[in-house]
Write a protein that holds these residues in place. Structure first.
Motif, mmCIF file in Angstrom:
data_model
loop_
_atom_site.group_PDB
_atom_site.id
_atom_site.type_symbol
_atom_site.label_atom_id
_atom_site.label_comp_id
_atom_site.label_asym_id
_atom_site.label_seq_id
_atom_site.Cartn_x
_atom_site.Cartn_y
_atom_site.Cartn_z
ATOM 1 N N ARG B 15 45.737 38.252 19.125
ATOM 2 C CA ARG B 15 46.228 37.883 18.287
ATOM 3 C C ARG B 15 45.088 36.378 18.333
ATOM 4 N NH1 ARG B 15 51.009 37.484 14.497
ATOM 5 N NH2 ARG B 15 50.539 39.437 14.487
ATOM 6 N N PHE B 16 45.917 35.742 19.153
ATOM 7 C CA PHE B 16 45.273 33.997 19.859
ATOM 8 C C PHE B 16 44.284 34.151 20.581
ATOM 9 C CE2 PHE B 16 49.019 32.304 18.153
ATOM 10 C CZ PHE B 16 48.867 31.274 17.536
ATOM 11 N N GLY B 17 44.527 35.276 21.448
ATOM 12 C CA GLY B 17 43.517 35.635 23.109
ATOM 13 C C GLY B 17 42.266 36.598 22.661
ATOM 14 N N LEU B 18 41.579 36.708 23.544
ATOM 15 C CA LEU B 18 40.282 38.300 23.091
ATOM 16 C C LEU B 18 41.516 39.663 23.124
ATOM 17 C CD1 LEU B 18 37.729 36.786 24.627
ATOM 18 C CD2 LEU B 18 37.596 36.495 22.634
ATOM 19 N N GLY B 19 42.798 39.959 23.093
ATOM 20 C CA GLY B 19 42.542 41.596 24.069
ATOM 21 C C GLY B 19 43.575 41.595 25.203
ATOM 22 N N ALA B 20 44.127 42.302 25.574
ATOM 23 C CA ALA B 20 45.290 42.029 26.607
ATOM 24 C C ALA B 20 44.127 43.110 27.564
ATOM 25 C CB ALA B 20 46.213 42.529 26.922
ATOM 26 N N LYS B 21 44.255 42.876 29.147
ATOM 27 C CA LYS B 21 43.129 43.921 30.094
ATOM 28 C C LYS B 21 44.958 44.165 31.127
ATOM 29 C CE LYS B 21 40.268 40.404 31.305
ATOM 30 N NZ LYS B 21 39.476 39.867 32.004
ATOM 31 N N PRO B 22 44.982 45.401 31.701
ATOM 32 C CA PRO B 22 45.671 46.575 31.602
ATOM 33 C C PRO B 22 46.521 45.192 33.030
ATOM 34 C CG PRO B 22 43.304 47.865 31.615
ATOM 35 C CD PRO B 22 43.128 46.673 31.177
ATOM 36 N N SER B 23 45.899 44.627 34.281
ATOM 37 C CA SER B 23 46.593 43.892 34.780
ATOM 38 C C SER B 23 46.907 42.993 34.406
ATOM 39 C CB SER B 23 44.835 43.275 35.687
ATOM 40 O OG SER B 23 43.500 42.731 34.805
ATOM 41 N N ASP B 24 46.661 42.358 33.161
ATOM 42 C CA ASP B 24 47.313 41.125 32.595
ATOM 43 C C ASP B 24 48.996 41.411 32.407
ATOM 44 O OD1 ASP B 24 45.262 39.712 31.870
ATOM 45 O OD2 ASP B 24 45.605 40.490 29.626
ATOM 46 N N ALA B 25 49.537 40.245 33.046
ATOM 47 C CA ALA B 25 51.421 40.290 33.020
ATOM 48 C C ALA B 25 51.488 39.690 31.038
ATOM 49 C CB ALA B 25 51.633 39.450 34.338
ATOM 50 N N ALA B 26 52.443 40.422 30.623
ATOM 51 C CA ALA B 26 53.421 39.589 29.341
ATOM 52 C C ALA B 26 53.445 37.979 29.788
ATOM 53 C CB ALA B 26 53.917 40.166 28.775
ATOM 54 N N PRO B 27 52.664 37.377 29.291
ATOM 55 C CA PRO B 27 53.228 35.653 29.004
ATOM 56 C C PRO B 27 54.624 35.696 29.736
ATOM 57 C CG PRO B 27 51.422 36.274 27.182
ATOM 58 C CD PRO B 27 51.408 37.391 28.358
ATOM 59 N N THR B 28 55.829 35.157 29.543
ATOM 60 C CA THR B 28 56.359 34.152 28.977
ATOM 61 C C THR B 28 56.569 33.807 28.732
ATOM 62 O OG1 THR B 28 56.781 33.300 31.684
ATOM 63 C CG2 THR B 28 57.641 35.870 31.870
ATOM 64 N N ASP B 29 56.251 32.626 28.850
ATOM 65 C CA ASP B 29 55.946 31.304 27.372
ATOM 66 C C ASP B 29 54.673 31.005 27.229
ATOM 67 O OD1 ASP B 29 56.022 29.161 26.613
ATOM 68 O OD2 ASP B 29 57.223 27.870 27.554
ATOM 69 N N PRO B 30 55.038 32.104 25.819
ATOM 70 C CA PRO B 30 53.324 32.391 25.206
ATOM 71 C C PRO B 30 52.852 31.226 24.614
ATOM 72 C CG PRO B 30 55.051 33.837 24.625
ATOM 73 C CD PRO B 30 56.060 32.821 25.167
ATOM 74 N N LYS B 31 53.338 30.216 23.922
ATOM 75 C CA LYS B 31 52.577 29.367 23.547
ATOM 76 C C LYS B 31 52.056 28.613 24.867
ATOM 77 C CE LYS B 31 55.789 28.838 19.368
ATOM 78 N NZ LYS B 31 56.326 27.710 18.876
ATOM 79 N N ARG B 32 52.961 28.007 26.126
ATOM 80 C CA ARG B 32 52.034 27.697 27.402
ATOM 81 C C ARG B 32 51.179 28.460 27.831
ATOM 82 N NH1 ARG B 32 56.083 24.900 31.168
ATOM 83 N NH2 ARG B 32 54.496 25.082 32.925
ATOM 84 N N TRP B 33 51.758 29.667 27.826
ATOM 85 C CA TRP B 33 50.446 30.483 28.118
ATOM 86 C C TRP B 33 48.761 29.985 27.436
ATOM 87 C CZ3 TRP B 33 46.888 34.621 25.934
ATOM 88 C CH2 TRP B 33 46.483 35.135 26.672
ATOM 89 N N LEU B 34 48.886 29.565 25.904
ATOM 90 C CA LEU B 34 47.815 29.658 25.380
ATOM 91 C C LEU B 34 47.335 27.774 25.682
ATOM 92 C CD1 LEU B 34 49.033 30.752 21.605
ATOM 93 C CD2 LEU B 34 47.199 31.749 23.841
#
Lengths: 379, 478
Positions: B15-34
């Motif tokens: 929703r915030f990004g442009l879509g996940a990639k297969p190589s992306d690890a799910a962000p553990t702290d989504p707000k800080r990731w942004l």
């Protein structure tokens, strides 16, 4: 000086016709009548489409932009048709084209986007209504297979709403395998938004097999006709046209735009065949353009414009205008053609007469008022 | 709507990004990731930097046309009594025009490839999404060669450098950019009492020259204050007068500026003070409209207008009023500082609602599909053509309002069919190199719906499974 209230230019539509009560017919069988709405997005310049050449102020206001009546098709002693509209002129001479001038929706603020929203929803204010008048009209029709189609990849505002409609535009992408189509259907089965969209897409695809798959005006006319002539096909269609916002370089641009529109209309007529006699086409825009040319070879956002009605079901060969004149004091806010006719009333009258539904009832359902212009289509 | 509860990680990625990639690890702290992406954004990616100079291209074409007209005049017999005769274009002129149009189309397509490449490779997908957002807010529509030539440069030079800056600076960069000045007819607008108009009237009294209010109106209606926010036709006309003289270089035979640069032309400027929204502007020349723009940027109506669009983009087609209110306050209080505005957005609860809130536009969907398949190079896929097919040709919304940001504009029968067709075409060459059953859960972490999982598992081939994943309800929405 023109008679400012030359209400009708041809006597074919005398006072008698105005007094005929609209027939109260609520069709209970799928109709043979066809209704096509062509929207001109961008504010089409009514003053250079149906040209008030005899108005003494016209040439002065327009200067180099004025259409020379010598090269245009004279419709009567007051108005002439832009030279690009050759097929439309032919329709007029065969009493299949009617022009309603100095017409406007209730909207007055000169924003394309808000103006188009009012024109398409039928509201009094922008964004007041969430569905479109054409969709509400579909809801008034006897239930046949599917009643309306938009010739576009997406559904325009006028057709959005509770009634199921579909959209179709030619695509040059490869056709997916039947297996994939089937599985996508299963994937969407439980999704309330995607399931009806998908059903409509597959249906339109089936209807369009073999139709011309190009987007030029002649092909678009042919494609639209191919849907409208099918025994179980839609009876209402909407076509979107853009490119009417002529702030500069108007002379050449408007000529090209009108040529394309004229080609589309001619193609619709030719490909509808016998069904043309049962067809009403409305061509309308969100508002008109300034009476005077601007400083850059164009015109800016205005108010009143012209609506064109063509088709075999139209009581044509006439111009309807309570012409306000183009004198300085006659202009709306000192700059635009003053609207003297209501677009909503025109739509209600035309749709009611086309489908044999009481125009007052149509007016109430579409626009929340009871005001319908009489005598536009054969009943 | 089926509630497929999205996890915060899935929301951050999709929703915030442009879509996940297969190589992306799910962000553990989504707000800080942004917010961490603010330090990782590349303002000028290599592919954008490598675009040919549109200004030089346009200037060369104009000079060529000028030279040809000159040659034609010298060769033609003098006919002074036929001033209104339109000169016919020679075969050479027509050929040159076609060459130019082709060069412009090639540049336009190359710029779209650069935009796509940037979206596939970015280390800051949320900021990249904001570039697309602002580019659409301040949109130009590449409907003719002159505007098309500058379309890529517009996003690169007016939007990207300011996406983490101040709204006011982006506004000034946008309104100074040749793409905008050409697109909204500003270069033709002449003050009715300017020196140029007076001279022209002496030369040819019959010919009217004057204002074109297109840019002025759209700045007020679309870029800043918003429609129905209280300004009048008189305000629009006055602002259009203030803007006269704003132009671009290399317009005439003696003009040796660059066609890609802003130029202020004092001769075209309407003299005198202007009154706009009750305030009198006495500045001279270019500074007059600049002062007006600065006031527009700080107006409360602008804060509300921007807040509404931003909230709609992240929290649903009918944005929640408390979020709009919060964003508008943040915008005003921080003087249009955009990172502060994004932080307010990220810290708000509304955009983190677990149900899907948005139906992806064709552009969003295509980018998320390409990223989802792990593509880092756009390669042979011609994005200009793909986006036209899917109903959203890049930088060509056809009107200065830009593309609509509501589902009703995009969720339509034919549009859906085209996405299925495109997905099928895209997965065709992949064979069984990607397994939808493994990448599905990586792309929408902990959120893929049971129905989609089931359909993917039952598909007749790996390709079919992938195509189904890409057009699944989970993937069409964010």
């Amino acid at each position: 000086m023109i008679d400012r209230r030359s209400f009708l230019s041809v006597s074919a539509m005398g006072a008698g016709a105005m007094l005929v009560a609209p027939r109260m017919v609520l069709a209970t069988v799928p109709t043979e009548r066809r209704f096509v709405f062509i929207i001109q997005r961008g504010a089409a310049d009514g003053l250079n489409i149906v040209v008030p050449y005899a108005d003494p102020a016209y040439a002065r206001l327009r200067g180099a932009l004025a259409i020379d009546p010598a090269g245009a098709t004279k419709l009567d002693g007051t108005f002439a048709l832009h030279p690009s509209l050759a097929e439309t002129a032919r329709m007029y001479s065969e009493r299949q084209a009617l022009f309603v001038h100095a017409v406007a929706s209730p909207y007055r603020d000169r924003s394309h986007f808000d103006g188009q929203n009012v024109l398409e929803t039928g509201g009094r204010q922008p964004y007041q209504l969430k569905d479109g008048w054409l969709n509400r009209l579909v809801g008034m029709m006897p239930k046949a297979k599917d009643e309306a189609i938009a010739l576009a990849a997406t559904v325009p505002m006028a057709l959005r709403g509770a009634a199921q409609v579909t959209s179709y535009a030619p695509s040059s992408l490869p056709t997916p395998s039947d297996d994939l189509l089937l599985r996508v259907g299963q994937l969407y089965a439980a999704d309330p938004q995607l399931h009806p969209l998908w059903s409509a897409a597959l249906e339109a695809k089936g209807l369009a097999e073999g139709a011309a798959a190009k987007q030029d005006p002649a092909s678009l006319g042919k494609l639209t006709a191919s849907f409208l002539v099918k025994p179980n096909g839609p009876r209402i269609a909407m076509i979107e046209t853009g490119g009417w916002d002529t702030h500069s370089g108007q002379q050449g641009r408007l000529a090209a735009q009108l040529k394309a529109l004229d080609t589309l209309l001619g193609s619709l007529r030719d490909n509808l065949g016998p069904a043309w006699s049962q067809t009403a086409v409305l061509i309308a825009t969100e508002f008109g353009r300034t009476a005077a040319a601007n400083g850059t070879g164009g015109t800016d956002h205005g108010t009143g414009s012209v609506a064109m009605l063509v088709g075999g079901a139209i009581r044509g060969g006439r111009i309807m205008a309570d012409w306000p004149g183009l004198g300085a004091s006659a202009l709306y806010e000192g700059r635009d053609l003053k609207p003297t006719a209501s677009m909503d009333s025109l739509i209600a009258g035309l749709a009611g007469e086309t489908f044999g539904i009481d125009p007052a009832h149509v007016s109430h359902t579409l626009f929340g008022v009871t005001d319908a212009m009489p005598g536009l289509a054969m009943t | 709507m089926p509630v497929t509860g999205l996890s915060p990680a899935a929301i951050a990625l999709n929703r915030f990004g442009l879509g996940a990639k297969p190589s992306d690890a799910a962000p553990t702290d989504p707000k800080r990731w942004l917010t961490g992406q603010f330090d990782r954004f590349d303002t000028r990616p290599a592919d954008f930097a490598a675009l040919p100079d549109a200004g030089a291209m346009v200037k060369a074409y104009r000079e060529q046309q000028q030279a040809m007209r000159q040659a034609a005049r010298l060769a033609a017999p003098q006919a002074p009594d036929m001033p209104s005769a339109k000169p016919t274009r020679s075969a050479d002129q027509i050929a040159a025009r076609q060459d130019f149009a082709q060069d412009v189309q090639a540049l336009y397509r190359q710029a779209i490839q650069a935009r796509t490449q940037s979206a596939l490779q970015t280390a800051a997908p949320f900021v990249e999404r904001m570039v697309h957002f602002w580019s659409n807010h301040f949109c130009i529509s590449a409907d003719n060669p002159q505007t098309s030539a500058f379309a890529g440069a517009f996003e690169r030079d007016a939007i990207r450098p300011h996406v983490l800056g101040r709204f006011e600076d982006m506004l000034l960069a946008v309104e100074h950019h040749p793409a905008m000045l050409i697109y909204l007819n500003q270069i033709q607008s002449i003050g009715p009492n300017s020196l140029a108009a007076q001279r022209a009237a002496r030369r040819d009294p019959g010919k009217a020259r004057g204002l074109n209010e297109n840019l002025g109106r759209e700045i007020m209606e679309l870029h800043t204050l918003g429609v129905r926010s209280g300004y009048t036709q008189t305000d629009v006309t006055e602002f259009a007068r203030a803007l006269t003289g704003w132009s671009v270089g290399a317009q005439g035979p003696q003009d040796d500026g660059n066609a890609g640069d802003f130029a202020f032309r004092p001769n075209l400027h309407e003299p005198g003070p202007r009154t706009i929204l009750g305030k009198v502007y006495t500045q001279a020349g270019e500074d007059q409209a600049k002062a007006v723009l600065a006031d527009f940027a700080r107006a409360p109506a602008t804060a509300t207008h921007i807040a509404t669009k931003l909230a709609r983009h992240f929290a649903g087609d009918n944005p929640p009023p408390p979020l709009v209110q919060r964003l508008a306050v943040s915008f005003s209080r921080n003087k249009g500082d955009l990172p502060a505005l994004y932080r307010t957005l990220i810290d708000s609860p509304e955009p983190w609602a677990p149900a899907p809130l948005k139906f992806k536009t064709p552009w969003e969907w295509t980018i998320s599909v390409l990223r989802g398949l792990g593509r880092t190079e756009i390669g042979q896929i011609q994005m200009a053509g793909v986006q036209s097919q899917l109903g959203q040709p890049v930088w060509k919304p056809g009107s200065p309002a830009g593309w609509d940001d509501v589902a009703a504009s995009w969720a339509a029968p034919d549009a859906l069919l085209r996405r299925v067709e495109f997905a099928q075409r895209l997965v065709a060459p992949l064979g069984d190199t990607l397994d939808a059953r493994t990448i599905g859960p990586r792309l929408v972490p902990a959120s893929l719906s049971a129905a989609t999982t089931e359909q993917i598992g039952r598909a007749e081939s790996p390709g079919s499974a992938l195509a189904l994943l890409l057009v699944s309800p989970d993937f069409l929405r964010r």
